[in-house]
Design a protein around this motif. Sequence first.
Motif, PDB file in Angstrom:
ATOM      1  N   PRO A 107       5.844  31.973 -18.983  1.00 60.44           N
ATOM      2  CA  PRO A 107       7.256  31.979 -18.576  1.00 60.44           C
ATOM      3  C   PRO A 107       7.934  30.693 -19.056  1.00 60.44           C
ATOM      4  O   PRO A 107       7.340  29.623 -18.998  1.00 60.44           O
ATOM      5  CB  PRO A 107       7.189  32.003 -17.046  1.00 60.44           C
ATOM      6  CG  PRO A 107       5.838  32.522 -16.711  1.00 60.44           C
ATOM      7  CD  PRO A 107       4.945  32.052 -17.823  1.00 60.44           C
ATOM      8  N   ARG A 108       9.167  30.840 -19.544  1.00 62.17           N
ATOM      9  CA  ARG A 108       9.898  29.685 -20.084  1.00 62.17           C
ATOM     10  C   ARG A 108      11.233  29.524 -19.381  1.00 62.17           C
ATOM     11  O   ARG A 108      11.877  30.522 -19.028  1.00 62.17           O
ATOM     12  CB  ARG A 108      10.183  29.903 -21.572  1.00 62.17           C
ATOM     13  CG  ARG A 108       8.974  29.782 -22.465  1.00 62.17           C
ATOM     14  CD  ARG A 108       9.255  30.453 -23.790  1.00 62.17           C
ATOM     15  NE  ARG A 108       8.383  30.026 -24.880  1.00 62.17           N
ATOM     16  CZ  ARG A 108       7.105  30.340 -25.021  1.00 62.17           C
ATOM     17  NH1 ARG A 108       6.500  31.076 -24.086  1.00 62.17           N
ATOM     18  NH2 ARG A 108       6.412  29.932 -26.055  1.00 62.17           N
ATOM     19  N   ALA A 109      11.639  28.255 -19.270  1.00 62.63           N
ATOM     20  CA  ALA A 109      12.915  27.961 -18.609  1.00 62.63           C
ATOM     21  C   ALA A 109      14.087  28.662 -19.311  1.00 62.63           C
ATOM     22  O   ALA A 109      15.031  29.114 -18.648  1.00 62.63           O
ATOM     23  CB  ALA A 109      13.151  26.458 -18.565  1.00 62.63           C
ATOM     24  N   SER A 111      15.120  42.813 -21.443  1.00 60.43           N
ATOM     25  CA  SER A 111      13.896  42.563 -22.203  1.00 60.43           C
ATOM     26  C   SER A 111      13.926  41.181 -22.851  1.00 60.43           C
ATOM     27  O   SER A 111      14.972  40.727 -23.317  1.00 60.43           O
ATOM     28  CB  SER A 111      13.722  43.626 -23.298  1.00 60.43           C
ATOM     29  OG  SER A 111      12.483  43.421 -23.958  1.00 60.43           O
ATOM     30  N   ASN A 112      12.769  40.562 -22.848  1.00 59.53           N
ATOM     31  CA  ASN A 112      12.522  39.387 -23.691  1.00 59.53           C
ATOM     32  C   ASN A 112      11.389  39.809 -24.618  1.00 59.53           C
ATOM     33  O   ASN A 112      10.228  39.519 -24.376  1.00 59.53           O
ATOM     34  CB  ASN A 112      12.112  38.187 -22.841  1.00 59.53           C
ATOM     35  CG  ASN A 112      11.675  37.004 -23.702  1.00 59.53           C
ATOM     36  OD1 ASN A 112      11.985  36.944 -24.882  1.00 59.53           O
ATOM     37  ND2 ASN A 112      10.937  36.075 -23.106  1.00 59.53           N
ATOM     38  N   PRO A 113      11.740  40.539 -25.670  1.00 62.39           N
ATOM     39  CA  PRO A 113      10.682  41.101 -26.532  1.00 62.39           C
ATOM     40  C   PRO A 113      10.206  40.061 -27.537  1.00 62.39           C
ATOM     41  O   PRO A 113      10.789  38.981 -27.627  1.00 62.39           O
ATOM     42  CB  PRO A 113      11.428  42.231 -27.252  1.00 62.39           C
ATOM     43  CG  PRO A 113      12.808  41.683 -27.438  1.00 62.39           C
ATOM     44  CD  PRO A 113      13.078  40.851 -26.195  1.00 62.39           C
ATOM     45  N   PRO A 114       9.163  40.379 -28.304  1.00 59.33           N
ATOM     46  CA  PRO A 114       8.787  39.486 -29.405  1.00 59.33           C
ATOM     47  C   PRO A 114       9.968  39.427 -30.381  1.00 59.33           C
ATOM     48  O   PRO A 114      10.517  40.465 -30.719  1.00 59.33           O
ATOM     49  CB  PRO A 114       7.606  40.214 -30.056  1.00 59.33           C
ATOM     50  CG  PRO A 114       7.127  41.194 -29.031  1.00 59.33           C
ATOM     51  CD  PRO A 114       8.313  41.578 -28.233  1.00 59.33           C
ATOM     52  N   TYR A 115      10.336  38.210 -30.801  1.00 54.13           N
ATOM     53  CA  TYR A 115      11.522  38.144 -31.676  1.00 54.13           C
ATOM     54  C   TYR A 115      11.421  37.131 -32.810  1.00 54.13           C
ATOM     55  O   TYR A 115      12.404  36.815 -33.463  1.00 54.13           O
ATOM     56  CB  TYR A 115      12.786  37.903 -30.858  1.00 54.13           C
ATOM     57  CG  TYR A 115      12.824  36.679 -29.957  1.00 54.13           C
ATOM     58  CD1 TYR A 115      12.660  35.388 -30.457  1.00 54.13           C
ATOM     59  CD2 TYR A 115      13.073  36.826 -28.591  1.00 54.13           C
ATOM     60  CE1 TYR A 115      12.739  34.292 -29.623  1.00 54.13           C
ATOM     61  CE2 TYR A 115      13.149  35.720 -27.741  1.00 54.13           C
ATOM     62  CZ  TYR A 115      12.975  34.458 -28.263  1.00 54.13           C
ATOM     63  OH  TYR A 115      13.057  33.360 -27.435  1.00 54.13           O
ATOM     64  N   ILE A 116      10.255  36.583 -33.037  1.00 51.54           N
ATOM     65  CA  ILE A 116      10.141  35.605 -34.118  1.00 51.54           C
ATOM     66  C   ILE A 116       9.931  36.341 -35.453  1.00 51.54           C
ATOM     67  O   ILE A 116       9.055  37.189 -35.559  1.00 51.54           O
ATOM     68  CB  ILE A 116       8.979  34.629 -33.840  1.00 51.54           C
ATOM     69  CG1 ILE A 116       9.254  33.895 -32.515  1.00 51.54           C
ATOM     70  CG2 ILE A 116       8.798  33.639 -34.989  1.00 51.54           C
ATOM     71  CD1 ILE A 116       8.194  32.909 -32.111  1.00 51.54           C
TER      72      ILE A 116
HETATM   73  N1  GLN Z   1      10.774  31.699 -26.971  1.00 53.57           N
HETATM   74  C1  GLN Z   1       9.519  31.898 -27.620  1.00 53.57           C
HETATM   75  C2  GLN Z   1       9.310  30.829 -28.680  1.00 53.57           C
HETATM   76  O1  GLN Z   1      10.201  30.561 -29.458  1.00 53.57           O
HETATM   77  C3  GLN Z   1       9.436  33.272 -28.243  1.00 53.57           C
HETATM   78  C4  GLN Z   1       9.330  34.301 -27.204  1.00 53.57           C
HETATM   79  C5  GLN Z   1       9.566  35.672 -27.761  1.00 53.57           C
HETATM   80  O2  GLN Z   1       9.316  35.992 -28.936  1.00 53.57           O
HETATM   81  N2  GLN Z   1      10.074  36.492 -26.922  1.00 53.57           N
HETATM   82  O3  GLN Z   1       8.271  30.230 -28.739  1.00 53.57           O
END
Ligand code: GLN
Length: 279
Positions: free
Chosen positions: A93-95, A186-191
């Motif tokens: 979990p991230r701020a 959603s906080n999906p994978p997004y990189i």
């Molecule tokens: N916030 C994360 C990061 O940049 C990525 C999380 C995500 O892909 N949802 O490390």
Amino acid sequence: MNIFEAYNSTKKALEKAGAEDYVFEAKQIIKHITGFTNAQILMNYTNQLSDYQQNRLMALLKQRELRYPLQYIFGEWSFYGYDFYVGPGVLCPRADTETLIEKSLELLKDRKNPEILDLCAGSGCIGITLAKQVPEAAVTMVEKFPEAARYAEKNIVRNSADNVRLITGDIFESAGADKKYDLIVSNPPYIPENEMDTVSPETKYEPETALKGGKDGLDFYRAIIKNYKSALKEDGIMAFEVGAGEAAAVRSLFKDAGFKDTGTVNDLNGIKRVVFALL
Ligand code: GLN
């Protein structure tokens, strides 16, 4: 070594190792090792650490010097004031993600008994936090990977989130789209694929499947909008966490799919972190 000395040497070691939030982390570590609250630490800073506590501190710093995430070392982390189990196999979990919680709560205001869907739920920190903040809501969480879903399951119990159901399933197969929702988050994978090697040393220990969002980072947004638009109520809302620089592209995805109003919210660093859209 007393508490004050331990705090200072921990801070120094973390800074040297390159940990970004070394001051915050040093405080967390001292609390973890002593079991004290902030107030107790201030009142007892000349207390000697026991041998056991010193050994634990040394072992912990050794792991942290390898940039192993502090969240994994503790095995738990606080998010929006709630405690969540975390560990290898699930994203920490991230701020930043608290921005998505704030916006979601605002969007849900005035809705009676809202139905909420959290996709790519991971530890469950989003869905469970919303369930606790809106006790009359019914929350569905979808997580594909059993390793991550096990954390979500334990976190539901830990937080007594009786209004949450967890589905192990795939968003590319519309898991959870069996009813109509007021809000889909959603906080999906997004990189983006070619940026995967730029992630922090800590993030390299996190599951790639929680991070990699395809060639341009937007695969999951496309799939969710396509597969779940029909799972929204007439006045339903979608809200996503997005990567830095992705907000405009995600807004256009919403517009192309026929959503009426879209907007963005900045995180604490001034980055457009949340994109939301009203049907
Ligand atoms: N916030 C994360 C990061 O940049 C990525 C999380 C995500 O892909 N949802 O490390």
